[in-house]
Design a protein around this motif. Structure first.
Motif, short mmCIF file in Angstrom:
data_model
loop_
_atom_site.label_atom_id
_atom_site.label_comp_id
_atom_site.label_asym_id
_atom_site.label_seq_id
_atom_site.Cartn_x
_atom_site.Cartn_y
_atom_site.Cartn_z
N GLU A 181 -13.96 6.12 -4.95
CA GLU A 181 -14.24 5.04 -4.00
C GLU A 181 -13.53 3.76 -4.42
O GLU A 181 -13.00 3.01 -3.60
N PHE A 182 -13.51 3.52 -5.74
CA PHE A 182 -12.83 2.35 -6.29
C PHE A 182 -12.07 2.74 -7.54
O PHE A 182 -12.50 3.61 -8.30
N ILE A 183 -10.93 2.06 -7.78
CA ILE A 183 -10.21 2.22 -9.03
C ILE A 183 -10.84 1.34 -10.10
O ILE A 183 -11.07 1.77 -11.23
N PHE A 184 -11.17 0.11 -9.71
CA PHE A 184 -11.73 -0.86 -10.66
C PHE A 184 -13.25 -0.86 -10.58
O PHE A 184 -13.84 -0.61 -9.52
N GLN A 185 -13.87 -1.17 -11.71
CA GLN A 185 -15.31 -1.00 -11.83
C GLN A 185 -16.10 -2.30 -11.67
O GLN A 185 -17.31 -2.27 -11.49
N THR A 186 -15.43 -3.43 -11.77
CA THR A 186 -16.12 -4.72 -11.59
C THR A 186 -15.72 -5.32 -10.24
O THR A 186 -14.62 -5.10 -9.74
N ASN A 187 -16.64 -6.08 -9.66
CA ASN A 187 -16.35 -6.72 -8.37
C ASN A 187 -15.16 -7.67 -8.48
O ASN A 187 -14.35 -7.77 -7.56
N GLU A 188 -15.06 -8.35 -9.61
CA GLU A 188 -13.96 -9.30 -9.82
C GLU A 188 -12.61 -8.60 -9.70
O GLU A 188 -11.72 -9.05 -8.97
N PHE A 189 -12.45 -7.49 -10.41
CA PHE A 189 -11.16 -6.80 -10.40
C PHE A 189 -10.92 -6.09 -9.08
O PHE A 189 -9.78 -5.99 -8.62
N ARG A 190 -11.98 -5.60 -8.45
CA ARG A 190 -11.79 -4.97 -7.14
C ARG A 190 -11.25 -5.97 -6.13
O ARG A 190 -10.32 -5.68 -5.37
N ASN A 191 -11.83 -7.16 -6.13
CA ASN A 191 -11.40 -8.18 -5.19
C ASN A 191 -9.97 -8.63 -5.46
O ASN A 191 -9.20 -8.90 -4.53
N LEU A 192 -9.59 -8.71 -6.73
CA LEU A 192 -8.28 -9.22 -7.09
C LEU A 192 -7.18 -8.15 -7.03
O LEU A 192 -6.04 -8.46 -6.65
N TYR A 193 -7.50 -6.91 -7.40
CA TYR A 193 -6.44 -5.96 -7.72
C TYR A 193 -6.51 -4.60 -7.02
O TYR A 193 -5.55 -3.84 -7.09
N GLU A 194 -7.61 -4.28 -6.38
CA GLU A 194 -7.78 -2.93 -5.83
C GLU A 194 -6.67 -2.57 -4.84
O GLU A 194 -6.05 -1.51 -4.92
N GLU A 195 -6.43 -3.45 -3.90
CA GLU A 195 -5.45 -3.17 -2.84
C GLU A 195 -4.05 -2.95 -3.42
O GLU A 195 -3.35 -2.00 -3.05
N LYS A 196 -3.65 -3.81 -4.34
CA LYS A 196 -2.31 -3.72 -4.93
C LYS A 196 -2.18 -2.45 -5.77
O LYS A 196 -1.15 -1.76 -5.71
N ALA A 197 -3.22 -2.11 -6.52
CA ALA A 197 -3.17 -0.91 -7.35
C ALA A 197 -3.01 0.34 -6.49
O ALA A 197 -2.21 1.23 -6.82
N ARG A 198 -3.75 0.42 -5.42
CA ARG A 198 -3.66 1.59 -4.54
C ARG A 198 -2.28 1.70 -3.91
O ARG A 198 -1.72 2.79 -3.80
N ALA A 199 -1.71 0.58 -3.53
CA ALA A 199 -0.36 0.60 -2.94
C ALA A 199 0.67 1.08 -3.97
O ALA A 199 1.55 1.89 -3.65
N ASN A 200 0.55 0.60 -5.20
CA ASN A 200 1.48 1.03 -6.26
C ASN A 200 1.36 2.52 -6.52
O ASN A 200 2.37 3.23 -6.66
N ILE A 201 0.14 3.00 -6.63
CA ILE A 201 -0.09 4.41 -6.92
C ILE A 201 0.46 5.29 -5.79
O ILE A 201 1.11 6.30 -6.04
N GLU A 202 0.20 4.91 -4.55
CA GLU A 202 0.70 5.68 -3.42
C GLU A 202 2.23 5.73 -3.43
O GLU A 202 2.83 6.78 -3.14
N LYS A 203 2.85 4.61 -3.79
CA LYS A 203 4.31 4.56 -3.82
C LYS A 203 4.86 5.44 -4.94
O LYS A 203 5.86 6.15 -4.76
N GLU A 204 4.21 5.41 -6.11
CA GLU A 204 4.67 6.26 -7.21
C GLU A 204 4.52 7.74 -6.84
O GLU A 204 5.41 8.55 -7.12
N ILE A 205 3.39 8.11 -6.24
CA ILE A 205 3.19 9.49 -5.82
C ILE A 205 4.30 9.94 -4.88
O ILE A 205 4.82 11.07 -4.99
N SER A 206 4.71 9.08 -3.99
CA SER A 206 5.77 9.42 -3.02
C SER A 206 7.09 9.70 -3.75
O SER A 206 7.92 10.47 -3.27
N LEU A 207 7.29 9.08 -4.91
CA LEU A 207 8.51 9.31 -5.69
C LEU A 207 8.42 10.60 -6.52
O LEU A 207 9.45 11.12 -6.95
N LEU A 208 7.22 11.07 -6.72
CA LEU A 208 7.01 12.26 -7.55
C LEU A 208 7.01 13.56 -6.74
O LEU A 208 7.20 14.64 -7.28
N THR A 209 6.78 13.42 -5.43
CA THR A 209 6.61 14.63 -4.60
C THR A 209 7.76 14.80 -3.62
O THR A 209 8.63 13.95 -3.49
#
Length: 209
Positions: A181-209
């Motif tokens: 449901e979330f990558i980050f475990q604290t509300n602070e980091f979810r608000n700051l970084y969740e969206e960017k982390a998911r975008a990066n991960i999705e982009k890396e996966i696209s390069l691997l497959t």
């Protein structure tokens, strides 16, 4: 010794002094730590990674109930790191506890649990552990150019594996983050970084497959 390493050494010495390590053991433990994190095989899991986590630790230390335990766990959470092994976190936790003096002013069980938690990066009932998990994963939300350097460094650490093994393995590990449901475990980091982390991960996966 670089300025970065000097600052780390000072932080390490201050911590071990505060938790009652014998003076004659402190420098020895720093030298052992420096040697472990400076191995040529470590392209990402090195002292730069520890420094990055400590930057976050210093910013959010006022949120922690057990700051010394968290800082000690940061220093030792990747002490043992062999890319072909699956028990690095457990071995690191065991080592971190083994070298503690019997009368150390530190909650050894919490240190052990905190280090082991960096294997799965899942939500914990102990909020301090959640903070450390987020410090460890903050790299996932870097700007793309920095994130690209990160996953290239990880690839170098797994260079013993050919692409046909590494790519699906890495992609599956990344998909695991997205399935939560979330990558980050604290509300602070979810608000700051969740969206960017998911975008990066999705982009890396696209390069691997």
């Amino acid at each position: 010794m670089s300025k970065k390493d000097m600052n780390l050494q000072e932080k390490f010495i201050e911590l071990l002094t505060n938790i009652d390590f014998p003076e004659n053991e402190i420098i020895k433990n720093w030298l052992d730590l420096d040697k472990a994190y400076s191995k040529k095989s470590r392209h990402y899991h090195n002292l730069t990674h520890i420094q990055d986590m400590i930057y976050s630790y210093e910013k959010y230390s006022d949120q922690l109930q057990f700051p010394n335990e968290v800082l000690y766990a940061i220093f030792y959470h990747d002490y043992i790191y062999v890319s072909s092994k699956k028990d690095n976190e457990l071995k690191s936790a065991e080592y971190a506890i083994k070298i503690l003096p019997k009368d150390a002013n530190l909650n050894s069980k919490m240190v052990f649990d905190t280090i082991v938690a960096t294997q799965l990066h899942q939500h914990n009932d102990n909020e301090d552990i959640n903070w450390l998990i987020d410090f460890d994963l903050k790299i996932l939300a870097r700007d793309w150019d920095d994130y690209k350097i990160y996953f290239e460094q990880i690839r170098k650490e797994y260079r013993i594996y050919p692409d046909f093994l590494y790519k699906p393995g890495r992609a599956n590990a990344l998909k695991h983050f997205l399935e939560n449901e979330f990558i980050f475990q604290t509300n602070e980091f979810r608000n700051l970084y969740e969206e960017k982390a998911r975008a990066n991960i999705e982009k890396e996966i696209s390069l691997l497959t």
